[in-house]
Design a protein around this motif. Structure first.
Motif, PDB file in Angstrom:
ATOM      1  N   SER A 278       0.839  -1.191   0.000  1.00  0.00           N
ATOM      2  CA  SER A 278       0.000   0.000   0.000  1.00  0.00           C
ATOM      3  C   SER A 278       0.882   1.253   0.000  1.00  0.00           C
ATOM      4  O   SER A 278       2.093   1.179   0.201  1.00  0.00           O
ATOM      5  CB  SER A 278      -0.931  -0.009   1.199  1.00  0.00           C
ATOM      6  N   TYR A 279       0.261   2.417  -0.218  1.00  0.00           N
ATOM      7  CA  TYR A 279       0.993   3.658  -0.449  1.00  0.00           C
ATOM      8  C   TYR A 279       2.105   3.915   0.578  1.00  0.00           C
ATOM      9  O   TYR A 279       3.259   4.119   0.221  1.00  0.00           O
ATOM     10  CB  TYR A 279       0.030   4.849  -0.479  1.00  0.00           C
ATOM     11  N   LEU A 280       1.741   3.926   1.855  1.00  0.00           N
ATOM     12  CA  LEU A 280       2.742   4.298   2.863  1.00  0.00           C
ATOM     13  C   LEU A 280       3.744   3.175   3.108  1.00  0.00           C
ATOM     14  O   LEU A 280       4.873   3.420   3.530  1.00  0.00           O
ATOM     15  CB  LEU A 280       2.060   4.697   4.175  1.00  0.00           C
ATOM     16  N   GLU A 281       3.321   1.923   2.827  1.00  0.00           N
ATOM     17  CA  GLU A 281       4.213   0.792   3.086  1.00  0.00           C
ATOM     18  C   GLU A 281       5.324   0.673   2.045  1.00  0.00           C
ATOM     19  O   GLU A 281       6.383   0.137   2.330  1.00  0.00           O
ATOM     20  CB  GLU A 281       3.409  -0.518   3.101  1.00  0.00           C
ATOM     21  N   SER A 282       5.083   1.155   0.838  1.00  0.00           N
ATOM     22  CA  SER A 282       6.093   0.949  -0.200  1.00  0.00           C
ATOM     23  C   SER A 282       7.161   2.043  -0.159  1.00  0.00           C
ATOM     24  O   SER A 282       6.908   3.167   0.277  1.00  0.00           O
ATOM     25  CB  SER A 282       5.430   0.859  -1.581  1.00  0.00           C
ATOM     26  N   SER A 283       8.348   1.696  -0.615  1.00  0.00           N
ATOM     27  CA  SER A 283       9.495   2.592  -0.427  1.00  0.00           C
ATOM     28  C   SER A 283       9.461   3.755  -1.406  1.00  0.00           C
ATOM     29  O   SER A 283       8.832   3.691  -2.454  1.00  0.00           O
ATOM     30  CB  SER A 283      10.788   1.800  -0.620  1.00  0.00           C
ATOM     31  N   HIS A 287       8.296   3.936  -5.502  1.00  0.00           N
ATOM     32  CA  HIS A 287       7.416   4.955  -6.095  1.00  0.00           C
ATOM     33  C   HIS A 287       8.136   5.678  -7.236  1.00  0.00           C
ATOM     34  O   HIS A 287       7.581   5.887  -8.310  1.00  0.00           O
ATOM     35  CB  HIS A 287       7.005   6.001  -5.046  1.00  0.00           C
TER      36      HIS A 287
ATOM     37  N   ALA B 347      -5.092   6.257  -3.183  1.00  0.00           N
ATOM     38  CA  ALA B 347      -4.773   5.768  -1.840  1.00  0.00           C
ATOM     39  C   ALA B 347      -5.830   6.245  -0.837  1.00  0.00           C
ATOM     40  O   ALA B 347      -6.198   5.516   0.081  1.00  0.00           O
ATOM     41  CB  ALA B 347      -3.379   6.228  -1.426  1.00  0.00           C
ATOM     42  N   GLU B 352      -6.044   3.615   2.147  1.00  0.00           N
ATOM     43  CA  GLU B 352      -4.659   3.275   2.486  1.00  0.00           C
ATOM     44  C   GLU B 352      -4.031   4.409   3.297  1.00  0.00           C
ATOM     45  O   GLU B 352      -3.100   4.198   4.058  1.00  0.00           O
ATOM     46  CB  GLU B 352      -3.839   3.056   1.208  1.00  0.00           C
ATOM     47  N   ILE B 353      -4.501   5.623   3.053  1.00  0.00           N
ATOM     48  CA  ILE B 353      -4.006   6.772   3.816  1.00  0.00           C
ATOM     49  C   ILE B 353      -5.207   7.587   4.290  1.00  0.00           C
ATOM     50  O   ILE B 353      -6.287   7.507   3.725  1.00  0.00           O
ATOM     51  CB  ILE B 353      -3.095   7.685   2.957  1.00  0.00           C
ATOM     52  N   LYS B 364       6.884  12.277   2.129  1.00  0.00           N
ATOM     53  CA  LYS B 364       7.203  11.181   1.219  1.00  0.00           C
ATOM     54  C   LYS B 364       7.229  11.673  -0.229  1.00  0.00           C
ATOM     55  O   LYS B 364       8.164  11.386  -0.984  1.00  0.00           O
ATOM     56  CB  LYS B 364       6.164  10.074   1.375  1.00  0.00           C
ATOM     57  N   ILE B 368      10.196  11.857  -3.143  1.00  0.00           N
ATOM     58  CA  ILE B 368      10.028  11.293  -4.492  1.00  0.00           C
ATOM     59  C   ILE B 368      10.245  12.394  -5.529  1.00  0.00           C
ATOM     60  O   ILE B 368      10.925  12.203  -6.547  1.00  0.00           O
ATOM     61  CB  ILE B 368       8.617  10.677  -4.651  1.00  0.00           C
TER      62      ILE B 368
END
Lengths: 465, 465
Positions: A278-283, A287, B347, B352-353, B364, B368
């Motif tokens: 999921s969004y926050l879990e992925s590095s 992304h 998300a 997810e968020i 985050k 990116i």
């Protein structure tokens, strides 16, 4: 149900409270009657997932495994890291098979072999069998927990057998009927068993299967069968027509969500990884990687479009005012082009249209394009006339001529962009590609360039003649 | 199942053949055992939907009604137009209640009253009751065909009652239990009835409801309950906790498809109508209307952006080469901005968020953004240096200085566009709006303007100093 929702919330809060106060036996009693999904939610809100899971494990391996199936993959991995391997193996063996496979793929490769030794043969066999299927195929999402009875049994024997099996009750509406070679022969509903004569042979009351999925069938095709036939579940069979699994409607909900996310990402030029957290879990880097690939291509195209404009340097030098409305032409082209493309892509995905109907589709879009072109062209003409009063010098063309030029160029750009947006997905589909891939950013960048050519050509003709 | 799929296809072709040869009794015999969805498919492929439906109606009103529920809305309307009103009323009365309501809304208003007189009281009551709910609420999608039994009945009484009721078998896994005031008390599964003592009172074996939906609850929230609890169906209750309907997983599949289409359309700046027909069925004008609304706003914004560039007329006059790369700056900003926005919107939609995590999200995205900015900035620098060899005149700045300017401006544009793309949806969500509304076209056009300001400001600083 407002009241039931409040009840659920109160119960969840109570559980969180009990965990905080370390009143674990009360906590265990409380979760006795709660749905697994709610227990998982409570655990995710607690400070120490591992600690709570140890308590539940001490109570029941099976319940702990079921609840773990509802935790996020990040929390599942945390349990793998923090629980003693032996305890985690107990948990793992009791997880839902399809979720277990996904988790196994997230375990670092060098730790997998070591971990396998803690599992029993049956679990390992099931794991590697499921793992052998493409994750996007029926085999990749099916559950291996299902009931099947033999065609020669009597109703009474079936009822007795059902009594002995422990399982998630809500899975059990249909019982699938197989022969001695495990070949799927049909189904009986529990309702039919209820009214059937106890001595009757199952073979005499068995009904035809409405639809079945082949293990290698694409999950999106399986989802379409669910939608077409309003199914609650579908049996999965192999090349020999043997029953190997079951897909339930909740798995299909996940499939549709996942595929929609992918389509939306493709529309935005975000490329796909193998397995998505999921969004926050992925590095950050994952992304970055997903987004940058298309961007690199588009930036190169953007730089090249500089060369195109250079061709019109002379016109631009003479009428700098043309530069002011370059963004208008480019942005509008991108907008109408990607609107058309996404409408077509969506209609293709939902089987509302097929490429055989290409003429009808293109003709329809052409008429829509004309209506939009006229509206926006006129709007741009008046807009530019209105705000452009002090934009041209005395010896240049009048602002009305400039406004006309921009209106005409915008109209032409709208028509060509909608035509590109319509045809690209159809062409890609014709060559068996995924239409969503030629989506928004690709079309936007493409029509930027064609739009500039249209713009400066129109200007050259209308202003210089 | 490859074999089963072929069987289905053969059977469908046979049916189409029989219709063509007007062998109607063989056709009726053939469809006896076919799923309604397949029969509907066959009818849609035939030349004359009305003719075939007349044949089926003569055989069975109930079957004809069920099959009609699976036809496209365009075909349903064709039947309304071409069948004698009395025949159509029979069909209508036997359609699935939730689909019937949707069809009723498509019937021209001046013909509705006349048509109503052909229907019985119960059908009209059901129609107007369902019609009173918001089409996007639980009440708007629920079915009123469900089984409910009284809490005081014995197991045997319930089984006898079930025998008497005709219905779609596949709906019947759970029987909902109500009290004398129709208040929902719980559920029993058919399986539990199978094993229960025949004299037992239902009240003693009733189980708690896992989740329920309120009639006015948003359909997307109901879908989330299905996903969370892995449900097959959910009871719908009113403000007095009375059972009023049932939503099945197949309804939820439709909801998710519909909501995803809406989200995708919003992302592309396509506004939403009340009731959507499929792509080819809807009129050119309705397509035009849906797409043009946003486009008008964006065109006005585009014209205004001309004013912004005018501010930098002097710089542009001096360095026409800057105009060559305006599209690069604008397009890249639009691409990265809408990528970020759609990732955030998605998300948020999947829970997810949440906006409470805004700091984490923005931080985050900022990291990116930096990675993408550096990559694309360097790429643009080399790209422009490479192709721009003959773009500047002898007395102008070197192409390397121009390339540096463009690289720096592009990096700044990437960072600002990603930040806008991240923050806009979060802000809209904070004010309880729909994040998907500030999507691709809006962000693209916005960052076009900010990008131009960044571009010319950077150029002014770096080239003129």
């Amino acid at each position: 149900m407002i009241e039931l929702d409040t009840l659920t919330e109160n119960q969840n809060n109570l559980c969180i409270d009990l965990i905080e106060k370390k009143q674990y036996s009360e906590f265990l009693r409380e979760i006795e009657t709660m749905p697994y999904a709610d227990v998982a939610e409570v655990i995710e809100e607690s400070d120490d997932v591992t600690e709570v899971m140890k308590i539940i494990l001490a109570d029941s391996d099976s319940k702990a495994g079921r609840i773990t199936s509802y935790l996020s993959e990040a929390d599942q991995l945390e349990l793998f890291d923090n629980l003693p391997t032996e305890s985690f193996a107990k948990l793992f063996a009791n997880m839902e098979p399809d979720i277990r496979v996904d988790l196994f793929q997230l375990i670092p490769e060098d730790e997998r072999k070591q971990f396998l030794r803690f599992l029993d043969h049956k679990t390992v066999g099931n794991l590697f069998l499921l793992d052998s299927y493409d994750p996007d195929s029926a085999g990749g999402i099916m559950s291996t927990e299902f009931e099947a009875v033999c065609i020669g049994m009597t109703v009474e024997e079936v009822i007795t057998e059902l009594k002995d099996i422990e399982h998630r009750t809500h899975n059990l509406f249909y019982i699938f009927v197989i022969d001695d070679d495990k070949v799927l022969k049909g189904r009986v509903s529990i309702r039919e068993l209820l009214f059937a004569d106890k001595d009757e042979i199952i073979g005499d009351i068995v009904k035809d299967i409405i639809a079945a999925a082949h293990v290698d069938e694409d999950q999106e095709d399986v989802a379409k069968k669910f939608e077409k036939y309003d199914l609650y579940n579908i049996p999965v069979i192999n090349g020999k027509n043997q029953l190997v699994g079951l897909i339930n409607s909740d798995d299909i909900l996940d499939v549709i969500r996942e595929e929609e996310t992918e389509d939306m990402e493709k529309l935005m030029g975000i490329s796909q990884g193998d397995h998505e957290l999921s969004y926050l879990e992925s590095s950050i880097f994952s992304h970055f990687k997903k987004r940058v690939i298309w961007l690199i291509g588009l930036t190169i195209l953007g730089v090249v479009s500089g060369l195109v404009i250079q061709e019109f340097e002379e016109t631009l030098h003479k009428y700098v005012v043309l530069a002011f409305f370059m963004p208008l032409i480019a942005a509008t082209g991108g907008n109408v082009g990607s609107q058309a493309a996404s409408v077509i892509i969506r209609a293709l995905a939902l089987d509302e249209i097929s490429i055989d109907e290409w003429f009808e589709i293109i003709f329809k879009e052409l008429r829509i394009a004309l209506m939009i072109a006229v509206s926006l062209g006129i709007l741009a003409f008046f807009g530019v006339s209105l705000i452009g009063q002090n934009m041209t010098t005395a010896d240049g063309p009048s602002i009305y001529l400039i406004a006309q030029t921009i209106g005409v160029a915008l109209s032409l750009q709208v028509i060509s962009a909608i035509m590109f947006g319509t045809c690209f997905p159809l062409i890609v589909k014709f060559f068996k590609g995924d239409p969503a891939l030629v989506a928004s950013p690709a079309i936007t960048t493409f029509v930027d360039i064609t739009g500039l050519i249209i713009y400066f050509t129109t200007a050259t003709v209308m202003l210089i003649g």
